[in-house]
Design a protein around this motif. Structure first.
Motif, PDB file in Angstrom:
ATOM      1  N   GLU A 511       0.957  -1.207   0.049  1.00  0.00           N
ATOM      2  CA  GLU A 511      -0.110  -0.116  -0.085  1.00  0.00           C
ATOM      3  C   GLU A 511       0.950   1.176  -0.242  1.00  0.00           C
ATOM      4  OE1 GLU A 511      -2.380  -0.644   3.321  1.00  0.00           O
ATOM      5  OE2 GLU A 511      -3.958  -1.921   2.339  1.00  0.00           O
ATOM      6  N   LEU A 512       1.873   1.316   0.806  1.00  0.00           N
ATOM      7  CA  LEU A 512       2.984   2.327   0.742  1.00  0.00           C
ATOM      8  C   LEU A 512       3.576   2.560  -0.851  1.00  0.00           C
ATOM      9  CD1 LEU A 512       4.460   4.656   1.987  1.00  0.00           C
ATOM     10  CD2 LEU A 512       6.097   2.819   2.846  1.00  0.00           C
ATOM     11  N   ALA A 513       3.921   1.419  -1.340  1.00  0.00           N
ATOM     12  CA  ALA A 513       4.585   1.640  -2.837  1.00  0.00           C
ATOM     13  C   ALA A 513       3.335   2.026  -3.579  1.00  0.00           C
ATOM     14  CB  ALA A 513       4.763   0.153  -3.349  1.00  0.00           C
ATOM     15  N   LEU A 514       2.205   1.623  -3.508  1.00  0.00           N
ATOM     16  CA  LEU A 514       1.028   2.324  -4.434  1.00  0.00           C
ATOM     17  C   LEU A 514       1.002   3.774  -4.101  1.00  0.00           C
ATOM     18  CD1 LEU A 514      -0.926   1.960  -6.399  1.00  0.00           C
ATOM     19  CD2 LEU A 514      -2.862   1.368  -4.807  1.00  0.00           C
ATOM     20  N   GLU A 515       0.892   4.271  -2.690  1.00  0.00           N
ATOM     21  CA  GLU A 515       1.231   5.559  -2.347  1.00  0.00           C
ATOM     22  C   GLU A 515       2.122   6.438  -3.065  1.00  0.00           C
ATOM     23  OE1 GLU A 515       1.190   8.423   1.594  1.00  0.00           O
ATOM     24  OE2 GLU A 515       0.538   6.370   1.688  1.00  0.00           O
ATOM     25  N   LEU A 516       3.289   5.935  -2.900  1.00  0.00           N
ATOM     26  CA  LEU A 516       4.551   6.428  -3.479  1.00  0.00           C
ATOM     27  C   LEU A 516       4.418   6.500  -4.901  1.00  0.00           C
ATOM     28  CD1 LEU A 516       6.956   4.857  -1.216  1.00  0.00           C
ATOM     29  CD2 LEU A 516       6.682   7.335  -1.264  1.00  0.00           C
ATOM     30  N   ALA A 517       3.778   5.480  -5.699  1.00  0.00           N
ATOM     31  CA  ALA A 517       3.876   5.576  -7.163  1.00  0.00           C
ATOM     32  C   ALA A 517       3.051   6.679  -7.699  1.00  0.00           C
ATOM     33  CB  ALA A 517       3.362   4.053  -7.809  1.00  0.00           C
ATOM     34  N   ARG A 518       1.821   6.553  -7.006  1.00  0.00           N
ATOM     35  CA  ARG A 518       0.863   7.755  -7.300  1.00  0.00           C
ATOM     36  C   ARG A 518       1.300   9.268  -7.185  1.00  0.00           C
ATOM     37  NH1 ARG A 518      -3.947   4.901  -8.594  1.00  0.00           N
ATOM     38  NH2 ARG A 518      -4.426   3.099  -7.146  1.00  0.00           N
ATOM     39  N   ASP A 519       2.269   9.475  -6.036  1.00  0.00           N
ATOM     40  CA  ASP A 519       2.864  10.502  -5.891  1.00  0.00           C
ATOM     41  C   ASP A 519       4.171  10.861  -6.934  1.00  0.00           C
ATOM     42  OD1 ASP A 519       1.369  11.214  -3.932  1.00  0.00           O
ATOM     43  OD2 ASP A 519       2.717  10.235  -2.217  1.00  0.00           O
ATOM     44  N   ALA A 520       4.457  10.004  -7.668  1.00  0.00           N
ATOM     45  CA  ALA A 520       5.554  10.365  -8.650  1.00  0.00           C
ATOM     46  C   ALA A 520       5.147  11.378  -9.592  1.00  0.00           C
ATOM     47  CB  ALA A 520       6.081   9.255  -9.231  1.00  0.00           C
ATOM     48  N   GLU A 521       6.069  12.234  -9.984  1.00  0.00           N
ATOM     49  CA  GLU A 521       5.649  13.133 -11.005  1.00  0.00           C
ATOM     50  C   GLU A 521       6.806  13.201 -11.997  1.00  0.00           C
ATOM     51  OE1 GLU A 521       5.455  17.003  -9.017  1.00  0.00           O
ATOM     52  OE2 GLU A 521       3.607  16.441  -8.053  1.00  0.00           O
ATOM     53  N   PRO A 522       6.744  12.932 -13.168  1.00  0.00           N
ATOM     54  CA  PRO A 522       5.236  12.452 -13.604  1.00  0.00           C
ATOM     55  C   PRO A 522       5.039  11.072 -13.199  1.00  0.00           C
ATOM     56  CG  PRO A 522       6.740  12.285 -15.408  1.00  0.00           C
ATOM     57  CD  PRO A 522       7.604  12.823 -14.160  1.00  0.00           C
ATOM     58  N   VAL A 523       3.722  10.592 -13.255  1.00  0.00           N
ATOM     59  CA  VAL A 523       3.434   9.164 -12.809  1.00  0.00           C
ATOM     60  C   VAL A 523       4.239   8.240 -13.984  1.00  0.00           C
ATOM     61  CG1 VAL A 523       1.727   7.433 -12.614  1.00  0.00           C
ATOM     62  CG2 VAL A 523       1.708   9.537 -11.545  1.00  0.00           C
ATOM     63  N   GLN A 524       4.912   7.099 -13.432  1.00  0.00           N
ATOM     64  CA  GLN A 524       5.730   6.295 -14.256  1.00  0.00           C
ATOM     65  C   GLN A 524       4.937   5.125 -14.600  1.00  0.00           C
ATOM     66  OE1 GLN A 524       9.388   6.088 -12.490  1.00  0.00           O
ATOM     67  NE2 GLN A 524      10.164   7.654 -13.970  1.00  0.00           N
ATOM     68  N   PRO A 525       4.265   4.637 -15.493  1.00  0.00           N
ATOM     69  CA  PRO A 525       3.275   3.546 -15.569  1.00  0.00           C
ATOM     70  C   PRO A 525       4.016   2.251 -15.256  1.00  0.00           C
ATOM     71  CG  PRO A 525       3.088   4.607 -17.643  1.00  0.00           C
ATOM     72  CD  PRO A 525       4.069   5.331 -16.856  1.00  0.00           C
ATOM     73  N   PRO A 526       5.083   1.880 -15.628  1.00  0.00           N
ATOM     74  CA  PRO A 526       5.639   0.235 -14.984  1.00  0.00           C
ATOM     75  C   PRO A 526       5.731   0.671 -13.310  1.00  0.00           C
ATOM     76  CG  PRO A 526       7.006   1.308 -16.906  1.00  0.00           C
ATOM     77  CD  PRO A 526       6.022   2.403 -16.295  1.00  0.00           C
ATOM     78  N   VAL A 527       6.089   1.635 -12.889  1.00  0.00           N
ATOM     79  CA  VAL A 527       5.920   1.537 -11.199  1.00  0.00           C
ATOM     80  C   VAL A 527       4.700   1.594 -10.832  1.00  0.00           C
ATOM     81  CG1 VAL A 527       6.671   3.301  -9.410  1.00  0.00           C
ATOM     82  CG2 VAL A 527       8.104   3.152 -11.521  1.00  0.00           C
ATOM     83  N   LEU A 528       3.735   2.321 -11.409  1.00  0.00           N
ATOM     84  CA  LEU A 528       2.369   2.427 -10.709  1.00  0.00           C
ATOM     85  C   LEU A 528       1.718   0.904 -11.046  1.00  0.00           C
ATOM     86  CD1 LEU A 528      -0.012   3.709  -9.924  1.00  0.00           C
ATOM     87  CD2 LEU A 528      -0.921   4.305 -12.172  1.00  0.00           C
ATOM     88  N   LEU A 529       2.000   0.302 -12.135  1.00  0.00           N
ATOM     89  CA  LEU A 529       1.183  -0.953 -12.032  1.00  0.00           C
ATOM     90  C   LEU A 529       2.068  -2.163 -11.450  1.00  0.00           C
ATOM     91  CD1 LEU A 529       2.540  -3.438 -14.376  1.00  0.00           C
ATOM     92  CD2 LEU A 529       2.378  -1.480 -15.782  1.00  0.00           C
ATOM     93  N   THR A 530       3.072  -2.162 -11.296  1.00  0.00           N
ATOM     94  CA  THR A 530       3.896  -2.823 -10.411  1.00  0.00           C
ATOM     95  C   THR A 530       3.358  -2.705  -8.873  1.00  0.00           C
ATOM     96  OG1 THR A 530       5.990  -2.971 -11.790  1.00  0.00           O
ATOM     97  CG2 THR A 530       6.091  -3.624  -9.573  1.00  0.00           C
ATOM     98  N   ALA A 531       3.235  -1.836  -8.530  1.00  0.00           N
ATOM     99  CA  ALA A 531       2.740  -1.411  -7.174  1.00  0.00           C
ATOM    100  C   ALA A 531       1.171  -1.964  -7.098  1.00  0.00           C
ATOM    101  CB  ALA A 531       2.810   0.203  -6.877  1.00  0.00           C
ATOM    102  N   LEU A 532       0.353  -1.679  -8.009  1.00  0.00           N
ATOM    103  CA  LEU A 532      -0.970  -2.127  -8.102  1.00  0.00           C
ATOM    104  C   LEU A 532      -0.867  -3.754  -7.870  1.00  0.00           C
ATOM    105  CD1 LEU A 532      -2.419   0.159 -10.696  1.00  0.00           C
ATOM    106  CD2 LEU A 532      -3.387  -0.072  -8.498  1.00  0.00           C
ATOM    107  N   GLU A 533      -0.185  -4.351  -8.769  1.00  0.00           N
ATOM    108  CA  GLU A 533       0.104  -5.985  -8.731  1.00  0.00           C
ATOM    109  C   GLU A 533       0.338  -6.312  -7.567  1.00  0.00           C
ATOM    110  OE1 GLU A 533       2.531  -7.065 -12.031  1.00  0.00           O
ATOM    111  OE2 GLU A 533       1.071  -6.581 -13.592  1.00  0.00           O
ATOM    112  N   ALA A 534       1.432  -5.509  -6.667  1.00  0.00           N
ATOM    113  CA  ALA A 534       1.897  -5.819  -5.385  1.00  0.00           C
ATOM    114  C   ALA A 534       0.466  -6.055  -4.265  1.00  0.00           C
ATOM    115  CB  ALA A 534       2.884  -4.867  -4.932  1.00  0.00           C
TER     116      ALA A 534
END
Length: 702
Positions: A511-534
């Motif tokens: 959940e922390l990984a997902l929060e950090l991924a959404r905070d990234a500027e710009p959002v990086q799709p590989p990072v976001l989807l990896t966190a969602l999968e986690a």
């Protein structure tokens, strides 16, 4: 008495004998270290005490305190003032004396925690390994709980905790089972009344040796017996020079012995001249560890001392000593008793203290440590390419790396990579943690990300947790690492926790990984989807397929919208969502998703053997659910063949277990054969918990 820290012996140990009078000198004897189960001697996993002189009164007090079985758990604090007066040697001597007099006093075993060298977490792991625990928990809290559980189930145990930084470093090793003993060897003043009010404690202080005993220890270590008045004067001068410090006495004794081994005439006088001019005096700058070695050899020792582990290989030594004849310098350091050599081109500083003393003289520590990190990064990057080819890395997204583009080795396959990295496992772990402490946060994080391939495929989840925890402890909530990179670290630690069964901690990290991924500027799709999968992986493991399906569906949408399209990301999210749909009973949806994943991997990523195998395994699950066992077996066999080509024994074993599950109702003999094959693969992979599960099934097929 000394502060040397030899490696704990595994089967037998050489120990110092006890002579009469006021001294205890070293004649080697051998004792069985691993006794038989039941009435035999308990496990004695403690290093031998080094040369030991005097301390009769203190030793008798400590021995009586340890031998008194009483109903209380006990803590014995041995405080050496000044540092180097031999607290470690004293503690080792106490445990050895107790073992010789009453081996069954600590029937649960005798153990050693070198927290100064290994840290608390790894010391806990090491004791568990010596206890025979096959599956070491990855989470540090669960690891400590497991150790306390082992203590409670074994009866009275004795543990020597060496050089802790504070009370909190001691607490994980304190057994509260009746009659247990914790010996704390330290230069600090510890108080346990407030944190352990139910434990009976005792304090023993030791200082420098008196002149006569200093002479005795020096002669014993040097192997000399002064026969002339001049020899006796030289020995007394050298003993006075050390101030009675056992550590310095042994060091000077080693220098004398080294010269005597070379058959140098006047070795005693030569060392005297190198240290004392013109009369006895305290140690000077430039004296101490390595004194008497040629200047280039001593400079090499100082450079190598910047390595974060006492143990290292010839490869990193060559990187640390560029432009030098590293082989000749290493041989000279072995000859000079600074290093010990082991098979396979491995070297080790004789003691952690010797390494620290040499390191204190390093003027370019940061530059040398930088070369160490670059060497290990080359290994890690090569292992990543062999083990997880084609996997994206954060540096690929950021177009920025903290490391130069340094050529590393090339490994034929994943098995060769794991085999090459295994001797450096402790050094790799130490390099990451040391880098985090020294402020090399980007390099530490990048090393973690690359080493993930080795740790993950080898099942070394405790290494993942320990290293990632250290990096996150220094970087979370700061500007030191980007949110995207922090997210990646949290995802990897979440996977380690999940594989360990620590689902609560795995969920927190995901959940922390997902929060950090959404905070990234710009959002990086590989990072976001990896966190969602986690997050989805944890929810699926928790038996919550509905929210897991939502996470995987969102991950799939992110993958499909990414520019440029990453076929691997799409097929991976499709496979995960298909597996949940199958668990929910929606075979049609699962079939459509898996067919899409299969087509993508075959058409777009035919060289991605890892995902070809995983998609094939999922198709096998679908076919079995549809009643087509024969085609399911074919899919699993094909997946096993691909995993074998990759050198991934753990997943090959998984396919064998699937085969056994499917065959068991109708063909028990074939199912058993599949389990036996799985056992072979799991054993090679070092997957201890899976080995235990399969052995249990083979022992009790019903």
């Amino acid at each position: 008495m000394s502060d040397e820290r030899p490696e704990p012996a595994r089967t037998e140990n050489s120990v110092g004998d006890v002579s009469g009078g006021t001294t205890m000198m070293g004649r080697d004897i051998t004792v069985n270290m691993v006794g038989p189960q039941g009435g035999g001697a308990p496990l004695y996993a403690v290093p031998a005490p080094p040369l030991f002189v005097n301390r009769d009164g203190e030793l008798e007090r400590a021995r009586d305190f340890a031998l008194d079985g009483g109903p209380h758990a006990r803590v014995l604090v041995v405080q050496a003032t000044p540092r180097g007066s031999g607290a470690t040697a004293f503690g080792l001597k106490v445990l050895h004396e107790v073992f010789v007099r009453d081996p069954r006093r600590f029937s649960g075993g005798y153990f050693f925690a070198d927290v100064e060298r290994d840290g608390v977490a790894e010391s806990v792991s090491e004791i568990l390994r010596r206890m025979g625990v096959e599956e070491i928990p990855a989470g540090q809290r669960r690891r400590r709980d497991r150790l306390q559980g082992e203590f409670a189930g074994r009866g009275a145990v004795a543990v020597l905790v060496d050089a802790p930084a504070g009370v909190n470093d001691v607490l994980p090793f304190v057994s509260t089972a009746p009659g247990s003993l914790t010996v704390v060897a330290t230069a600090h003043d510890f108080e346990f009344d407030e944190v352990l009010p139910h434990v009976q404690d005792e304090w023993i202080g030791i200082g420098a040796l008196a002149a006569e005993h200093a002479v005795e220890l020096l002669c014993a270590k040097a192997g000399v017996e002064p026969e002339t008045d001049e020899d006796r004067r030289l020995v007394e001068d050298l003993a006075g020079y050390t101030g009675g410090s056992p550590h310095l006495l042994l060091q000077v004794g080693r220098n004398i012995r080294r010269l005597r081994r070379r058959r140098a005439a006047g070795a005693l006088a030569a060392v005297h001249r190198s240290l004392i001019v013109p009369a006895p005096a305290g140690p000077r700058d430039g004296d101490g560890e390595g004194a008497g070695l040629p200047a280039p050899v001593r400079a090499a020792a100082v450079a190598l001392s910047c390595h974060p582990e006492t143990d290292f290989g010839a490869g990193v030594a060559a990187r640390v000593l560029p432009g030098e004849d590293a082989g000749a310098l290493l041989a000279a350091l072995v000859e000079g008793d600074v290093l010990t050599a082991a098979p396979g081109g491995r070297y080790r500083f004789r003691t952690a203290r010797a390494q620290r003393e040499l390191g204190a003289r390093a003027h370019d520590r940061a530059a040398v440590f930088g070369r160490v990190l670059e060497y290990y990064f080359g290994l890690a990057a090569a292992a990543h390419r062999a083990l997880l080819p084609g996997r994206w890395l954060q540096a690929d997204l950021d177009h920025d790396s903290a490391f130069p583009d340094t050529a590393g080795p090339r490994f034929e396959d994943g098995g060769a990579a794991r085999l090459a990295l295994e001797p450096d496992r402790a050094a790799l772990r130490a390099a990451v943690m040391h880098a985090a402490v020294r402020g090399e946060h980007r390099r530490a994080a990048e090393l973690c990300e690359h080493l993930w391939a080795y740790w993950f495929t080898s099942g070394l989840f405790a290494d993942v947790v320990d290293t990632h925890t250290e990096v996150l402890r220094h970087a979370l909530g700061t500007h030191r690492l980007s949110p995207a990179r922090l997210s990646r670290l949290c995802v990897q630690r979440s996977i380690a926790y999940r594989r360990d069964g620590s689902l609560e901690q795995a969920r927190e990290d995901a959940e922390l990984a997902l929060e950090l991924a959404r905070d990234a500027e710009p959002v990086q799709p590989p990072v976001l989807l990896t966190a969602l999968e986690a997050v989805g992986d944890v929810e699926r493991e928790e038996g919550r397929p509905a929210p897991a399906a939502e996470r995987f569906a969102e991950a799939l949408a992110v993958a499909e919208a990414a520019e440029p399209l990453d076929p691997r990301a799409v097929l991976n999210a499709s496979r995960k969502l298909a597996q949940v749909r199958l668990e929910q009973g929606d075979r049609d949806a699962a079939r459509g998703l898996l067919v899409r994943a299969r087509d993508l991997v075959l058409l777009k990523r035919p060289d991605d053997l890892h995902n070809r195998a995983r998609v094939g395994a999922a198709l096998g699950d679908l076919l079995l659910a549809c009643g087509d066992r024969e085609r399911a077996l074919e899919q699993w066999d094909a997946a096993a063949e691909l995993h074998t080509r990759l050198g991934d024994d753990r997943r090959t074993g998984d396919m064998c277990v699937k085969r056994a599950d499917a065959l068991e109702p109708t063909d028990p003999a074939a199912a058993r054969a599949a389990l036996e094959t799985a056992l072979e693969h799991y054993t090679r992979a070092g997957a201890r918990h899976l080995v235990a599960q399969v052995r249990s099934r083979l022992a009790d097929p019903g």
